[in-house]
Design a protein around this motif. Structure first.
Motif, PDB file in Angstrom:
ATOM      1  N   LYS A 154      83.397   8.074 119.645  1.00  0.00           N
ATOM      2  CA  LYS A 154      84.787   8.420 119.960  1.00  0.00           C
ATOM      3  C   LYS A 154      84.831   9.529 121.014  1.00  0.00           C
ATOM      4  N   GLU A 155      84.024  10.552 120.813  1.00  0.00           N
ATOM      5  CA  GLU A 155      83.997  11.664 121.768  1.00  0.00           C
ATOM      6  C   GLU A 155      83.473  11.210 123.132  1.00  0.00           C
ATOM      7  N   PHE A 156      82.419  10.391 123.110  1.00  0.00           N
ATOM      8  CA  PHE A 156      81.886   9.875 124.377  1.00  0.00           C
ATOM      9  C   PHE A 156      82.918   9.003 125.093  1.00  0.00           C
ATOM     10  N   SER A 157      83.666   8.209 124.320  1.00  0.00           N
ATOM     11  CA  SER A 157      84.648   7.323 124.961  1.00  0.00           C
ATOM     12  C   SER A 157      85.758   8.122 125.628  1.00  0.00           C
ATOM     13  N   GLU A 158      86.050   9.309 125.111  1.00  0.00           N
ATOM     14  CA  GLU A 158      87.054  10.158 125.752  1.00  0.00           C
ATOM     15  C   GLU A 158      86.499  10.814 127.012  1.00  0.00           C
ATOM     16  N   GLU A 159      85.228  11.211 126.976  1.00  0.00           N
ATOM     17  CA  GLU A 159      84.627  11.919 128.106  1.00  0.00           C
ATOM     18  C   GLU A 159      84.031  10.976 129.149  1.00  0.00           C
ATOM     19  N   MET A 160      83.354   9.915 128.676  1.00  0.00           N
ATOM     20  CA  MET A 160      82.683   8.984 129.590  1.00  0.00           C
ATOM     21  C   MET A 160      82.970   7.547 129.160  1.00  0.00           C
ATOM     22  N   PRO A 161      84.161   7.052 129.423  1.00  0.00           N
ATOM     23  CA  PRO A 161      84.526   5.710 128.952  1.00  0.00           C
ATOM     24  C   PRO A 161      83.656   4.607 129.552  1.00  0.00           C
ATOM     25  N   ASP A 162      83.246   4.747 130.803  1.00  0.00           N
ATOM     26  CA  ASP A 162      82.404   3.716 131.424  1.00  0.00           C
ATOM     27  C   ASP A 162      81.055   3.617 130.719  1.00  0.00           C
ATOM     28  N   PHE A 163      80.512   4.751 130.387  1.00  0.00           N
ATOM     29  CA  PHE A 163      79.225   4.785 129.689  1.00  0.00           C
ATOM     30  C   PHE A 163      79.328   4.097 128.327  1.00  0.00           C
ATOM     31  N   VAL A 164      80.404   4.341 127.598  1.00  0.00           N
ATOM     32  CA  VAL A 164      80.592   3.751 126.270  1.00  0.00           C
ATOM     33  C   VAL A 164      80.798   2.245 126.380  1.00  0.00           C
ATOM     34  N   ILE A 165      81.532   1.812 127.392  1.00  0.00           N
ATOM     35  CA  ILE A 165      81.741   0.370 127.590  1.00  0.00           C
ATOM     36  C   ILE A 165      80.404  -0.311 127.859  1.00  0.00           C
ATOM     37  N   GLU A 166      79.604   0.297 128.717  1.00  0.00           N
ATOM     38  CA  GLU A 166      78.286  -0.266 129.022  1.00  0.00           C
ATOM     39  C   GLU A 166      77.393  -0.259 127.773  1.00  0.00           C
ATOM     40  N   TYR A 167      77.466   0.817 127.023  1.00  0.00           N
ATOM     41  CA  TYR A 167      76.681   0.916 125.785  1.00  0.00           C
ATOM     42  C   TYR A 167      77.069  -0.189 124.802  1.00  0.00           C
ATOM     43  N   ARG A 168      78.359  -0.405 124.649  1.00  0.00           N
ATOM     44  CA  ARG A 168      78.826  -1.433 123.713  1.00  0.00           C
ATOM     45  C   ARG A 168      78.453  -2.826 124.189  1.00  0.00           C
ATOM     46  N   LYS A 169      78.434  -3.040 125.501  1.00  0.00           N
ATOM     47  CA  LYS A 169      77.998  -4.338 126.022  1.00  0.00           C
ATOM     48  C   LYS A 169      76.519  -4.559 125.698  1.00  0.00           C
TER      49      LYS A 169
END
Length: 173
Positions: A154-169
């Motif tokens: 949740k915290e990463f998605s607020e700070e680095m949304p692109d990184f979290v999207i790539e991580y989830r992919k």
């Protein structure tokens, strides 16, 4: 070629007889394995019974020697010597038997229970209780890590949304 000829009539019977022979062989193998397992269990039970008998004899001899020694009189010397010899012979027998139980493991933690005259099942009960407590603790840690992971994402998605999207992919989420 005539379909009523003996050649065509025997063809369906051959696979059936072959199947029967295979089934019979499998049944014989299963029966032989079961008999072998039963024989092995019987031998194990016999070994345990022999050990129990030797231990009971040893215990009785030790008790009797204690009685003789506590009320010692010179006229009992021969009886005492005989019992001591029997005790030694029993220990030698137990020493010879120890090789037949090399595949058995007895936890050393059970010995204090036995020394105190407690039932060995109490040891099992206490082990189960300890295991349940540890299981609860581990499950609690797992839950905490899950919550931490969710909070971290949740915290990463607020700070680095692109990184979290790539991580989830990458993770397939």
């Amino acid at each position: 070629m005539d379909p009523n000829s003996p050649m065509f009539q025997n063809t369906p019977q051959q696979p059936m007889s072959l199947q029967r022979s295979v089934d019979d062989r499998i049944d014989r193998e299963r029966t032989a394995k079961k008999e072998k397992d039963d024989e092995k269990k019987k031998q194990e039970d016999e070994k345990i019974l022999q050990l129990e008998k030797k231990l009971e004899e040893f215990q009785e001899n030790a008790r009797f020697i204690g009685d003789l020694a506590s009320n010692f009189q010179t006229k009992y010397q021969d009886a005492l010597n005989g019992r001591i010899y029997t005790l030694i012979r029993g220990l030698q027998d137990l020493d010879r038997m120890k090789g037949t139980f090399s595949d058995k493991n007895v936890p050393l933690d059970i010995l204090p229970y036995l020394d105190d005259g407690k039932n060995p099942l109490l040891y099992s009960k206490h082990c189960m209780e300890k295991t349940l407590e540890k299981n609860k603790a581990v499950n609690g840690k797992i839950e905490m890590y899950k919550k931490f992971r969710a909070h971290l994402i949740k915290e990463f998605s607020e700070e680095m949304p692109d990184f979290v999207i790539e991580y989830r992919k990458e993770r397939g989420q």
